[in-house]
Design an enzyme around this catalytic site. Structure first.
Site, PDB file in Angstrom:
ATOM      1  N   LYS A  13     -23.031  74.470  40.545  1.00 55.81           N
ATOM      2  CA  LYS A  13     -23.627  73.974  41.797  1.00 55.81           C
ATOM      3  C   LYS A  13     -24.399  72.670  41.572  1.00 55.81           C
ATOM      4  CE  LYS A  13     -26.066  77.753  42.400  1.00 55.81           C
ATOM      5  NZ  LYS A  13     -25.695  78.521  41.188  1.00 55.81           N
ATOM      6  N   ARG A  88     -30.408  82.960  48.776  1.00 55.79           N
ATOM      7  CA  ARG A  88     -30.028  83.866  47.692  1.00 55.79           C
ATOM      8  C   ARG A  88     -30.110  85.324  48.094  1.00 55.79           C
ATOM      9  NH1 ARG A  88     -30.958  80.042  43.231  1.00 55.79           N
ATOM     10  NH2 ARG A  88     -30.183  81.119  41.398  1.00 55.79           N
ATOM     11  N   ARG A 127     -25.456  75.447  27.380  1.00 57.90           N
ATOM     12  CA  ARG A 127     -26.642  74.749  27.894  1.00 57.90           C
ATOM     13  C   ARG A 127     -27.906  75.219  27.164  1.00 57.90           C
ATOM     14  NH1 ARG A 127     -27.841  74.914  34.166  1.00 57.90           N
ATOM     15  NH2 ARG A 127     -28.547  76.999  33.638  1.00 57.90           N
ATOM     16  N   ARG A 133     -33.083  75.768  28.284  1.00 56.64           N
ATOM     17  CA  ARG A 133     -33.712  76.212  29.533  1.00 56.64           C
ATOM     18  C   ARG A 133     -34.203  77.657  29.369  1.00 56.64           C
ATOM     19  NH1 ARG A 133     -30.935  75.559  35.493  1.00 56.64           N
ATOM     20  NH2 ARG A 133     -31.303  77.780  35.810  1.00 56.64           N
ATOM     21  N   ARG A 144     -29.584  87.556  35.589  1.00 55.74           N
ATOM     22  CA  ARG A 144     -29.305  86.650  36.722  1.00 55.74           C
ATOM     23  C   ARG A 144     -27.965  86.997  37.368  1.00 55.74           C
ATOM     24  NH1 ARG A 144     -29.803  81.408  33.448  1.00 55.74           N
ATOM     25  NH2 ARG A 144     -29.094  80.256  35.276  1.00 55.74           N
TER      26      ARG A 144
END
Ligand code: AP5
Length: 192
Positions: A13, A88, A127, A133, A144
């Site tokens: 996204k 969400r 990532r 992160r 998640r």
């Protein structure tokens, strides 16, 4: 163009929104980025959100709506927007409709990027190594994905039932996925 970008964590996204904002000349509003900015600045809101985000849970609807109202009160959203990371859950979907109605607006398309979980886990592991992160740990990514299935998938079903959903294959090169999104929103625009 008023666009809502939907999809699981790691579906692309943010990556595609960055390209779409140049193409469409509208602002990219990422609720994740807005929250991370609050965390980085150490604001009271950021302190509240930090642990919740690191775990991979959803920050409260109230905080999100406050942030969104503030962002939509700015002049640049008059031209349109790409909303990434919101709604969400079903309550947020209703809140978005209400907020847009109060501004005399409606979104033009809700685009869902579809990527299988195996590929998502691989992308986010990459990532994690590159950027570190806080919520890209294997446990948080698993959580998640569960939160997405439980809370966000109903939003997708809701938009599908209301004929507002455009589904795009999110697997492929960045250029391929971008071209599919542009084609899908142009087609939707011509029809709708
Ligand atoms: P948020 O920042 O929205 O995170 P997310 O939805 O988990 O999304 P990601 O940023 O992980 O993925 P993405 O789909 O944007 O993919 P990206 O382009 O980055 O939210 C973070 C947290 O904030 C939430 O968990 C929650 O706590 C809170 N929050 C945010 N909004 C909220 C809300 N509305 N309500 C409550 N809480 C909220 O790509 C991922 C990786 O894949 C990158 O490394 C990228 O380079 C790579 N990649 C992208 N496309 C491709 C491709 N085509 N091929 C190969 N690799 C690719």
């Amino acid at each position: 163009m008023r666009l809502v970008l939907l999809g699981a964590p790691g579906s692309g996204k943010g990556t595609q929104a960055t390209r779409l904002k140049e193409h469409l000349q509208v602002p990219h509003i990422s609720t994740g980025d807005l929250l991370r900015a609050e965390v980085a600045a150490g604001t009271p809101l950021g302190l509240q959100a930090k642990e919740v985000m690191a775990r991979g849970d959803l920050v409260s609807d109230e905080i999100l709506l406050g942030m969104l109202k503030e962002r939509f009160s700015r002049e640049d959203t008059q031209a349109g927007f790409i909303l990434d990371g919101y709604p969400r859950n079903l309550a947020q979907a209703a809140a978005l409709d209400e907020l847009l109605a109060s501004l005399g607006q409606k979104f033009d398309a809700a685009v869902q990027l579809v990527v299988d979980n195996e590929q998502i886990i691989e992308r986010l592991a990459g990532r994690a190594k590159a950027e570190g992160r806080a919520d890209d740990t294997p446990e948080s990514v698993r959580h998640r994905l569960n939160v997405y299935d439980e809370k966000t998938a109903p939003v997708i079903d809701f938009y599908r039932q209301h004929g507002q959903l455009t589904v795009v294959d999110g697997v492929g090169s960045l250029d391929e996925v971008f071209a599919r999104i542009v084609e899908a929103i142009q087609a939707g625009h011509e029809v709708g």
